[in-house]
Scaffold this motif. Sequence first.
Motif, PDB file in Angstrom:
ATOM      1  N   ARG A  95      41.522  48.945  39.441  1.00 50.37           N
ATOM      2  CA  ARG A  95      41.735  48.548  40.830  1.00 50.37           C
ATOM      3  C   ARG A  95      41.591  47.040  40.925  1.00 50.37           C
ATOM      4  O   ARG A  95      40.789  46.439  40.227  1.00 50.37           O
ATOM      5  N   GLN A  96      42.362  46.465  41.805  1.00 48.36           N
ATOM      6  CA  GLN A  96      42.305  45.032  42.015  1.00 48.36           C
ATOM      7  C   GLN A  96      41.929  44.773  43.466  1.00 48.36           C
ATOM      8  O   GLN A  96      42.561  45.299  44.373  1.00 48.36           O
ATOM      9  N   ARG A  97      40.886  43.977  43.685  1.00 48.86           N
ATOM     10  CA  ARG A  97      40.472  43.624  45.049  1.00 48.86           C
ATOM     11  C   ARG A  97      41.223  42.367  45.463  1.00 48.86           C
ATOM     12  O   ARG A  97      41.307  41.410  44.711  1.00 48.86           O
ATOM     13  N   GLN A  98      41.765  42.403  46.656  1.00 42.31           N
ATOM     14  CA  GLN A  98      42.568  41.297  47.157  1.00 42.31           C
ATOM     15  C   GLN A  98      42.177  40.985  48.597  1.00 42.31           C
ATOM     16  O   GLN A  98      41.590  41.807  49.300  1.00 42.31           O
ATOM     17  N   TYR A  99      42.581  39.799  49.033  1.00 39.96           N
ATOM     18  CA  TYR A  99      42.402  39.378  50.421  1.00 39.96           C
ATOM     19  C   TYR A  99      43.777  39.037  50.970  1.00 39.96           C
ATOM     20  O   TYR A  99      44.614  38.487  50.270  1.00 39.96           O
ATOM     21  N   TYR A 100      43.980  39.372  52.227  1.00 41.07           N
ATOM     22  CA  TYR A 100      45.300  39.200  52.842  1.00 41.07           C
ATOM     23  C   TYR A 100      45.092  38.827  54.304  1.00 41.07           C
ATOM     24  O   TYR A 100      44.211  39.382  54.966  1.00 41.07           O
ATOM     25  N   THR A 101      45.870  37.894  54.794  1.00 42.37           N
ATOM     26  CA  THR A 101      45.818  37.541  56.212  1.00 42.37           C
ATOM     27  C   THR A 101      46.999  38.200  56.908  1.00 42.37           C
ATOM     28  O   THR A 101      48.144  37.930  56.574  1.00 42.37           O
ATOM     29  N   TYR A 102      46.693  39.079  57.842  1.00 47.75           N
ATOM     30  CA  TYR A 102      47.723  39.797  58.594  1.00 47.75           C
ATOM     31  C   TYR A 102      47.835  39.148  59.972  1.00 47.75           C
ATOM     32  O   TYR A 102      46.826  38.876  60.624  1.00 47.75           O
ATOM     33  N   THR A 103      49.065  38.898  60.409  1.00 53.52           N
ATOM     34  CA  THR A 103      49.321  38.342  61.735  1.00 53.52           C
ATOM     35  C   THR A 103      50.117  39.361  62.529  1.00 53.52           C
ATOM     36  O   THR A 103      51.192  39.779  62.109  1.00 53.52           O
ATOM     37  N   VAL A 118      41.969  40.613  55.882  1.00 56.65           N
ATOM     38  CA  VAL A 118      41.917  41.974  55.350  1.00 56.65           C
ATOM     39  C   VAL A 118      41.405  41.929  53.910  1.00 56.65           C
ATOM     40  O   VAL A 118      41.892  41.149  53.091  1.00 56.65           O
ATOM     41  N   THR A 119      40.418  42.759  53.623  1.00 58.22           N
ATOM     42  CA  THR A 119      39.931  42.958  52.258  1.00 58.22           C
ATOM     43  C   THR A 119      40.364  44.348  51.843  1.00 58.22           C
ATOM     44  O   THR A 119      40.100  45.318  52.558  1.00 58.22           O
ATOM     45  N   PHE A 120      41.053  44.442  50.705  1.00 50.99           N
ATOM     46  CA  PHE A 120      41.560  45.743  50.267  1.00 50.99           C
ATOM     47  C   PHE A 120      41.569  45.822  48.758  1.00 50.99           C
ATOM     48  O   PHE A 120      41.478  44.815  48.061  1.00 50.99           O
ATOM     49  N   ILE A 148      46.427  52.292  48.103  1.00 53.89           N
ATOM     50  CA  ILE A 148      45.850  51.163  48.821  1.00 53.89           C
ATOM     51  C   ILE A 148      44.638  51.656  49.591  1.00 53.89           C
ATOM     52  O   ILE A 148      44.711  52.666  50.290  1.00 53.89           O
ATOM     53  N   ASN A 149      43.537  50.939  49.470  1.00 58.28           N
ATOM     54  CA  ASN A 149      42.314  51.274  50.179  1.00 58.28           C
ATOM     55  C   ASN A 149      41.855  50.032  50.941  1.00 58.28           C
ATOM     56  O   ASN A 149      41.408  49.057  50.329  1.00 58.28           O
ATOM     57  N   ILE A 150      41.989  50.062  52.262  1.00 59.49           N
ATOM     58  CA  ILE A 150      41.554  48.937  53.082  1.00 59.49           C
ATOM     59  C   ILE A 150      40.043  49.035  53.250  1.00 59.49           C
ATOM     60  O   ILE A 150      39.523  50.024  53.758  1.00 59.49           O
ATOM     61  N   LEU A 151      39.346  47.999  52.806  1.00 62.55           N
ATOM     62  CA  LEU A 151      37.892  47.994  52.846  1.00 62.55           C
ATOM     63  C   LEU A 151      37.358  47.432  54.155  1.00 62.55           C
ATOM     64  O   LEU A 151      36.374  47.941  54.696  1.00 62.55           O
ATOM     65  N   GLU A 152      38.002  46.373  54.657  1.00 64.11           N
ATOM     66  CA  GLU A 152      37.487  45.724  55.856  1.00 64.11           C
ATOM     67  C   GLU A 152      38.584  44.888  56.498  1.00 64.11           C
ATOM     68  O   GLU A 152      39.376  44.254  55.817  1.00 64.11           O
ATOM     69  N   VAL A 153      38.610  44.902  57.836  1.00 67.52           N
ATOM     70  CA  VAL A 153      39.522  44.065  58.599  1.00 67.52           C
ATOM     71  C   VAL A 153      38.678  43.298  59.613  1.00 67.52           C
ATOM     72  O   VAL A 153      37.968  43.903  60.423  1.00 67.52           O
ATOM     73  N   ILE A 154      38.761  41.971  59.560  1.00 67.63           N
ATOM     74  CA  ILE A 154      37.993  41.112  60.458  1.00 67.63           C
ATOM     75  C   ILE A 154      38.956  40.343  61.345  1.00 67.63           C
ATOM     76  O   ILE A 154      39.886  39.698  60.859  1.00 67.63           O
ATOM     77  N   ASP A 155      38.720  40.420  62.654  1.00 67.79           N
ATOM     78  CA  ASP A 155      39.482  39.627  63.621  1.00 67.79           C
ATOM     79  C   ASP A 155      39.016  38.182  63.488  1.00 67.79           C
ATOM     80  O   ASP A 155      37.832  37.882  63.686  1.00 67.79           O
ATOM     81  N   GLU A 156      39.920  37.265  63.146  1.00 70.56           N
ATOM     82  CA  GLU A 156      39.529  35.874  62.916  1.00 70.56           C
ATOM     83  C   GLU A 156      39.122  35.157  64.196  1.00 70.56           C
ATOM     84  O   GLU A 156      38.377  34.187  64.145  1.00 70.56           O
ATOM     85  N   LEU A 204      45.337  49.484  61.538  1.00 69.53           N
ATOM     86  CA  LEU A 204      45.106  49.709  60.110  1.00 69.53           C
ATOM     87  C   LEU A 204      46.351  50.267  59.426  1.00 69.53           C
ATOM     88  O   LEU A 204      46.679  49.897  58.299  1.00 69.53           O
ATOM     89  N   HIS A 205      47.070  51.135  60.126  1.00 72.30           N
ATOM     90  CA  HIS A 205      48.314  51.696  59.591  1.00 72.30           C
ATOM     91  C   HIS A 205      49.364  50.590  59.410  1.00 72.30           C
ATOM     92  O   HIS A 205      50.034  50.524  58.366  1.00 72.30           O
ATOM     93  N   LEU A 206      49.514  49.727  60.400  1.00 73.03           N
ATOM     94  CA  LEU A 206      50.477  48.626  60.301  1.00 73.03           C
ATOM     95  C   LEU A 206      50.122  47.683  59.158  1.00 73.03           C
ATOM     96  O   LEU A 206      50.995  47.244  58.402  1.00 73.03           O
ATOM     97  N   ILE A 207      48.842  47.392  59.027  1.00 69.64           N
ATOM     98  CA  ILE A 207      48.397  46.501  57.945  1.00 69.64           C
ATOM     99  C   ILE A 207      48.672  47.140  56.588  1.00 69.64           C
ATOM    100  O   ILE A 207      49.171  46.476  55.677  1.00 69.64           O
TER     101      ILE A 207
END
Length: 83
Positions: free
Chosen positions: A10-18, A27-29, A48-56, A68-71
């Motif tokens: 598994r690879q942990r990644q960070y992503y900015t969703y707008t 988004v941490t996934f 894909i496993n979304i771990l956390e979504v933080i509103d900036e 979460l579905h859209l992300i």
Amino acid sequence: MRGKVKYNHRQRQYYTYTDHFYQNYEVTFEYELGSWGTYYDPPEPHEINILEVIDEKTNEKVDDPYLLHLIEEEIYDHINTNG
């Protein structure tokens, strides 16, 4: 002998969703790439496993199922097009 090409890590990644209101979410996934398939076996989708979504803007954790579905869909498309 038939075998599947599958990544076992598994690879942990960070992503900015707008979203469509130009609100950003950090988004941490984790994801695991699915197999390409073989002549005998069909391809398998990515996991894909979304771990956390933080509103900036508010710096709060988000748990809205629709968001979460859209992300998840956007991340899936991003992985498919960018590897």
